[in-house]
Scaffold this motif. Structure first.
Motif, PDB file in Angstrom:
ATOM      1  N   MET A  19       4.407  45.000  44.279  1.00 14.80           N
ATOM      2  CA  MET A  19       5.616  44.972  45.125  1.00 14.80           C
ATOM      3  C   MET A  19       6.566  46.086  44.715  1.00 14.80           C
ATOM      4  SD  MET A  19       7.429  41.671  43.334  1.00 14.80           S
ATOM      5  CE  MET A  19       5.915  40.747  43.292  1.00 14.80           C
ATOM      6  N   ARG A  20       7.568  46.297  45.538  1.00 12.58           N
ATOM      7  CA  ARG A  20       8.608  47.260  45.191  1.00 12.58           C
ATOM      8  C   ARG A  20       9.532  46.627  44.148  1.00 12.58           C
ATOM      9  NH1 ARG A  20       8.809  51.461  48.900  1.00 12.58           N
ATOM     10  NH2 ARG A  20       7.729  51.023  50.837  1.00 12.58           N
ATOM     11  N   GLU A  21      10.132  47.465  43.321  1.00 11.97           N
ATOM     12  CA  GLU A  21      11.067  46.957  42.314  1.00 11.97           C
ATOM     13  C   GLU A  21      12.232  46.232  42.971  1.00 11.97           C
ATOM     14  OE1 GLU A  21      12.331  50.013  39.656  1.00 11.97           O
ATOM     15  OE2 GLU A  21      10.324  50.342  38.845  1.00 11.97           O
ATOM     16  N   ALA A  22      12.664  46.714  44.128  1.00 12.09           N
ATOM     17  CA  ALA A  22      13.797  46.104  44.830  1.00 12.09           C
ATOM     18  C   ALA A  22      13.459  44.699  45.322  1.00 12.09           C
ATOM     19  CB  ALA A  22      14.227  46.979  46.003  1.00 12.09           C
ATOM     20  N   ASP A  23      12.178  44.420  45.577  1.00 12.33           N
ATOM     21  CA  ASP A  23      11.787  43.071  45.996  1.00 12.33           C
ATOM     22  C   ASP A  23      11.942  42.067  44.858  1.00 12.33           C
ATOM     23  OD1 ASP A  23      11.132  44.149  48.449  1.00 12.33           O
ATOM     24  OD2 ASP A  23       8.979  44.290  47.990  1.00 12.33           O
ATOM     25  N   LEU A  24      11.692  42.527  43.635  1.00 11.54           N
ATOM     26  CA  LEU A  24      11.808  41.649  42.470  1.00 11.54           C
ATOM     27  C   LEU A  24      13.261  41.529  42.000  1.00 11.54           C
ATOM     28  CD1 LEU A  24      10.164  39.961  40.451  1.00 11.54           C
ATOM     29  CD2 LEU A  24      10.048  41.984  39.006  1.00 11.54           C
ATOM     30  N   ASP A  25      13.968  42.657  41.993  1.00 13.19           N
ATOM     31  CA  ASP A  25      15.357  42.690  41.534  1.00 13.19           C
ATOM     32  C   ASP A  25      16.193  43.471  42.551  1.00 13.19           C
ATOM     33  OD1 ASP A  25      17.737  42.720  40.198  1.00 13.19           O
ATOM     34  OD2 ASP A  25      17.015  43.881  38.480  1.00 13.19           O
ATOM     35  N   PRO A  26      16.823  42.783  43.511  1.00 13.07           N
ATOM     36  CA  PRO A  26      17.559  43.468  44.571  1.00 13.07           C
ATOM     37  C   PRO A  26      18.743  44.308  44.069  1.00 13.07           C
ATOM     38  CG  PRO A  26      17.230  41.149  45.133  1.00 13.07           C
ATOM     39  CD  PRO A  26      16.780  41.348  43.732  1.00 13.07           C
ATOM     40  N   GLU A  27      19.348  43.944  42.948  1.00 13.42           N
ATOM     41  CA  GLU A  27      20.514  44.679  42.465  1.00 13.42           C
ATOM     42  C   GLU A  27      20.141  45.925  41.678  1.00 13.42           C
ATOM     43  OE1 GLU A  27      23.242  42.206  40.364  1.00 13.42           O
ATOM     44  OE2 GLU A  27      23.152  40.630  41.881  1.00 13.42           O
ATOM     45  N   GLN A  28      19.189  45.838  40.764  1.00  9.45           N
ATOM     46  CA  GLN A  28      18.851  46.953  39.886  1.00  9.45           C
ATOM     47  C   GLN A  28      17.567  47.687  40.282  1.00  9.45           C
ATOM     48  OE1 GLN A  28      20.797  47.988  37.303  1.00  9.45           O
ATOM     49  NE2 GLN A  28      22.291  46.451  37.951  1.00  9.45           N
ATOM     50  N   GLY A  29      16.672  47.021  40.997  1.00  8.76           N
ATOM     51  CA  GLY A  29      15.382  47.621  41.326  1.00  8.76           C
ATOM     52  C   GLY A  29      15.518  48.726  42.366  1.00  8.76           C
ATOM     53  N   ARG A  30      14.665  49.732  42.261  1.00  6.57           N
ATOM     54  CA  ARG A  30      14.675  50.837  43.213  1.00  6.57           C
ATOM     55  C   ARG A  30      13.647  50.589  44.311  1.00  6.57           C
ATOM     56  NH1 ARG A  30      14.250  56.032  39.385  1.00  6.57           N
ATOM     57  NH2 ARG A  30      14.962  54.976  37.528  1.00  6.57           N
ATOM     58  N   ALA A  31      14.014  50.918  45.485  1.00  4.40           N
ATOM     59  CA  ALA A  31      13.115  50.744  46.621  1.00  4.40           C
ATOM     60  C   ALA A  31      11.992  51.776  46.610  1.00  4.40           C
ATOM     61  CB  ALA A  31      13.902  50.849  47.934  1.00  4.40           C
ATOM     62  N   THR A  32      12.157  52.860  45.866  1.00  7.46           N
ATOM     63  CA  THR A  32      11.135  53.903  45.825  1.00  7.46           C
ATOM     64  C   THR A  32      10.109  53.686  44.717  1.00  7.46           C
ATOM     65  OG1 THR A  32      12.546  55.250  44.400  1.00  7.46           O
ATOM     66  CG2 THR A  32      12.686  55.633  46.781  1.00  7.46           C
ATOM     67  N   HIS A  33      10.343  52.736  43.832  1.00  6.65           N
ATOM     68  CA  HIS A  33       9.408  52.477  42.743  1.00  6.65           C
ATOM     69  C   HIS A  33       8.661  51.164  42.967  1.00  6.65           C
ATOM     70  CE1 HIS A  33      11.915  55.247  40.015  1.00  6.65           C
ATOM     71  NE2 HIS A  33      10.807  55.865  40.377  1.00  6.65           N
ATOM     72  N   TRP A  34       7.407  51.150  42.510  1.00  4.69           N
ATOM     73  CA  TRP A  34       6.528  49.994  42.648  1.00  4.69           C
ATOM     74  C   TRP A  34       6.242  49.383  41.280  1.00  4.69           C
ATOM     75  CZ3 TRP A  34       4.611  48.294  47.394  1.00  4.69           C
ATOM     76  CH2 TRP A  34       4.926  49.097  48.481  1.00  4.69           C
ATOM     77  N   LEU A  35       5.820  48.132  41.299  1.00  3.70           N
ATOM     78  CA  LEU A  35       5.430  47.461  40.060  1.00  3.70           C
ATOM     79  C   LEU A  35       4.304  46.492  40.366  1.00  3.70           C
ATOM     80  CD1 LEU A  35       6.514  44.218  39.836  1.00  3.70           C
ATOM     81  CD2 LEU A  35       8.673  45.401  39.871  1.00  3.70           C
TER      82      LEU A  35
END
Length: 158
Positions: A19-35
């Motif tokens: 998933m995208r980092e933003a899906d896991l952490d909406p405040e700190q995660g970046r939408a351009t990075h995956w995990l």
């Protein structure tokens, strides 16, 4: 159904999610990075920072395969340990003549050790069984017997 190598870059392995980092952490995660995150048995894995979904899937496959290899190696070691314990138990059962106490003639330390070892080996039936009975490596017991034979302290087979 596609093979494992065909799916490695497209879909994560079983038990893993990409998933995208933003899906896991909406405040700190970046939408351009995956995990990826996942679980194999009791272990949990998570690794962020991939630049594409395919990279995250490949990373998850690497961790998945490494974890399975470690699990297989651990299971093999457990099986070998159990086999050794079963062998030790069987060898002990096969050496019923070994006594709890031995009486030897008072003499020099070398002669007393040689007498004791000779009695234990005779009662056990072999050096291997005697080594198990006295909890000593077989090679060490054999070396001690050889040393006594070379020194002339090994009891004669009267």
């Amino acid at each position: 159904m596609a093979s494992e190598t065909d799916q490695r870059g497209k879909e994560p392995p079983e038990g893993f999610a990409v998933m995208r980092e933003a899906d896991l952490d909406p405040e700190q995660g970046r939408a351009t990075h995956w995990l990826y995150r996942g679980a194999i048995g009791p272990r949990r894995f998570i690794r962020p920072g991939y630049s594409s979904r395919e990279q995250a899937c490949r990373g998850a496959w690497v961790v998945y395969r490494m974890a399975l290899t470690v699990d297989e190696r651990y299971q093999r070691q457990l099986k070998q340990r159990r086999l050794r314990e079963v062998w030790r138990t069987r060898a002990w059962v096969d050496a019923p003549g070994v006594q709890d106490e031995y009486v030897i003639r008072l003499d020099t330390w070398d002669h007393m050790e040689a007498q004791l070892l000779a009695q234990i080996i005779e009662d056990a039936g072999s050096i291997r069984r005697a080594a198990i009975a006295i909890d000593l490596p077989r090679s060490t017991l054999g070396a001690r017997v050889n040393r006594h034979c070379e020194r002339g302290t090994w009891p004669d087979g009267d």
